[in-house]
Design a protein around this motif. Structure first.
Motif, short mmCIF file in Angstrom:
data_model
loop_
_atom_site.label_atom_id
_atom_site.label_comp_id
_atom_site.label_asym_id
_atom_site.label_seq_id
_atom_site.Cartn_x
_atom_site.Cartn_y
_atom_site.Cartn_z
N TRP A 1 2.96 9.14 4.10
CA TRP A 1 2.12 8.98 5.28
C TRP A 1 0.99 10.00 5.19
O TRP A 1 1.07 10.96 4.43
CB TRP A 1 2.95 9.22 6.55
CG TRP A 1 4.02 8.20 6.76
CD1 TRP A 1 5.14 7.98 6.00
CD2 TRP A 1 4.07 7.24 7.81
NE1 TRP A 1 5.89 6.96 6.52
CE2 TRP A 1 5.25 6.48 7.63
CE3 TRP A 1 3.24 6.94 8.90
CZ2 TRP A 1 5.61 5.44 8.49
CZ3 TRP A 1 3.60 5.92 9.75
CH2 TRP A 1 4.77 5.18 9.55
N ARG A 2 -0.04 9.81 5.99
CA ARG A 2 -1.13 10.78 5.99
C ARG A 2 -1.71 10.92 7.39
O ARG A 2 -1.62 10.00 8.20
CB ARG A 2 -2.23 10.38 5.00
CG ARG A 2 -3.00 9.11 5.36
CD ARG A 2 -3.94 8.73 4.23
NE ARG A 2 -4.73 7.54 4.54
CZ ARG A 2 -5.51 6.93 3.66
NH1 ARG A 2 -5.60 7.39 2.41
NH2 ARG A 2 -6.19 5.87 4.03
N PHE B 1 0.79 5.15 8.00
CA PHE B 1 1.55 4.77 6.81
C PHE B 1 0.62 4.56 5.63
O PHE B 1 -0.45 3.95 5.77
CB PHE B 1 2.32 3.48 7.12
CG PHE B 1 3.01 2.87 5.94
CD1 PHE B 1 2.47 1.76 5.31
CD2 PHE B 1 4.20 3.40 5.46
CE1 PHE B 1 3.12 1.19 4.22
CE2 PHE B 1 4.85 2.83 4.38
CZ PHE B 1 4.30 1.72 3.76
N VAL B 2 1.03 5.06 4.47
CA VAL B 2 0.26 4.87 3.24
C VAL B 2 1.01 3.97 2.26
O VAL B 2 0.49 2.96 1.80
CB VAL B 2 -0.04 6.23 2.58
CG1 VAL B 2 -0.76 6.02 1.23
CG2 VAL B 2 -0.86 7.11 3.50
N ALA B 3 2.24 4.36 1.95
CA ALA B 3 3.04 3.61 0.98
C ALA B 3 4.50 3.91 1.19
O ALA B 3 4.86 4.99 1.65
CB ALA B 3 2.62 3.95 -0.45
N GLY B 4 5.34 2.94 0.84
CA GLY B 4 6.77 3.14 0.94
C GLY B 4 7.49 2.43 -0.18
O GLY B 4 6.93 1.51 -0.80
N ILE B 5 8.72 2.86 -0.44
CA ILE B 5 9.50 2.27 -1.52
C ILE B 5 10.96 2.23 -1.11
O ILE B 5 11.49 3.19 -0.57
CB ILE B 5 9.29 3.04 -2.84
CG1 ILE B 5 9.91 2.28 -4.01
CG2 ILE B 5 9.80 4.47 -2.74
CD1 ILE B 5 9.44 2.81 -5.37
N GLY C 1 5.65 -1.00 -0.65
CA GLY C 1 4.73 -1.51 0.35
C GLY C 1 3.55 -0.57 0.48
O GLY C 1 3.69 0.64 0.29
N TYR C 2 2.39 -1.12 0.80
CA TYR C 2 1.17 -0.33 0.87
C TYR C 2 0.34 -0.70 2.09
O TYR C 2 0.32 -1.86 2.51
CB TYR C 2 0.32 -0.54 -0.38
CG TYR C 2 0.99 -0.14 -1.67
CD1 TYR C 2 1.67 -1.07 -2.45
CD2 TYR C 2 0.96 1.18 -2.09
CE1 TYR C 2 2.30 -0.70 -3.62
CE2 TYR C 2 1.59 1.56 -3.27
CZ TYR C 2 2.26 0.62 -4.02
OH TYR C 2 2.90 1.00 -5.18
N ALA C 3 -0.36 0.29 2.59
CA ALA C 3 -1.37 0.01 3.59
C ALA C 3 -2.53 -0.73 2.92
O ALA C 3 -2.81 -0.52 1.74
CB ALA C 3 -1.88 1.32 4.21
N ASP C 4 -3.19 -1.57 3.67
CA ASP C 4 -4.30 -2.35 3.10
C ASP C 4 -5.38 -1.44 2.53
O ASP C 4 -6.02 -1.78 1.53
CB ASP C 4 -4.90 -3.25 4.17
CG ASP C 4 -4.01 -4.42 4.54
OD1 ASP C 4 -4.21 -5.02 5.60
OD2 ASP C 4 -3.08 -4.73 3.74
N SER C 5 -5.56 -0.29 3.13
CA SER C 5 -6.64 0.61 2.72
C SER C 5 -6.42 1.23 1.35
O SER C 5 -7.36 1.75 0.75
CB SER C 5 -6.82 1.72 3.76
OG SER C 5 -5.61 2.45 3.91
N TYR D 1 -1.04 14.78 3.53
CA TYR D 1 -0.11 13.73 3.11
C TYR D 1 1.32 14.23 3.27
O TYR D 1 1.66 15.33 2.82
CB TYR D 1 -0.37 13.34 1.67
CG TYR D 1 -1.58 12.45 1.52
CD1 TYR D 1 -2.87 12.94 1.73
CD2 TYR D 1 -1.44 11.09 1.22
CE1 TYR D 1 -3.98 12.11 1.63
CE2 TYR D 1 -2.54 10.26 1.10
CZ TYR D 1 -3.81 10.78 1.31
OH TYR D 1 -4.91 9.95 1.22
N TYR D 2 2.14 13.38 3.91
CA TYR D 2 3.52 13.71 4.19
C TYR D 2 4.47 12.75 3.49
O TYR D 2 4.20 11.54 3.40
CB TYR D 2 3.79 13.63 5.70
CG TYR D 2 3.01 14.61 6.53
CD1 TYR D 2 1.77 14.26 7.07
CD2 TYR D 2 3.51 15.88 6.80
CE1 TYR D 2 1.05 15.14 7.84
CE2 TYR D 2 2.80 16.78 7.58
CZ TYR D 2 1.57 16.40 8.09
OH TYR D 2 0.86 17.30 8.86
#
Length: 124
Positions: free
Chosen positions: A37-38, A47-51, A59-63, A94-95
């Motif tokens: 996350w950021r 949310f930025v990305a997750g696994i 999974g990813y944010a569109d940005s 970023y977290y």
């Protein structure tokens, strides 16, 4: 009980790359959905990305789609975020977060553990 800690942030020019790392202490790390996350100044954490625990459902944010890649190494209790083609709008803290009940990796309320964050600054 568990802890997560991020590393790898820094100052880079637009177009360059950074790789963030997250280490986790949970003995059952392999069961956790992990997320990046950021939070930019004056904005909410996003949310930025997750696994998923198995690593087969990122999974990813569109940005960040097509520029960032999340991966994990369950043998080392590590999660990574490879960030390419960085833009000034990627500047944020970023977290890394860990969610045992990660049915929705984009819901931060489901994350049990968070790191202290690592600063990423992208200059134009």
């Amino acid at each position: 009980q568990g802890e997560v800690a991020e590393s790898g942030g820094g100052l880079v020019q637009a177009g360059n790359s950074l790789r963030l790392s997250c280490t986790a202490s949970m003995t059952t790390f392999r069961l956790y959905t992990m997320g990046w996350w950021r939070q930019a100044p004056g904005k909410e954490r996003e949310f930025v990305a997750g696994i998923s625990w198995s690593g087969d459902r990122p999974g990813y944010a569109d940005s960040v789609k097509g520029r960032f890649a999340i991966s994990r190494d369950n043998a080392k209790n590590m999660v990574y975020l490879q960030m390419n083609s960085l833009k000034p709008e990627d500047t944020a803290v970023y977290y890394c977060g860990a969610s045992l009940y990660g049915a929705d990796m984009t819901n931060q309320e489901l994350y049990e553990f968070w790191g202290q964050g690592t600063q990423v600054a992208v200059s134009s």
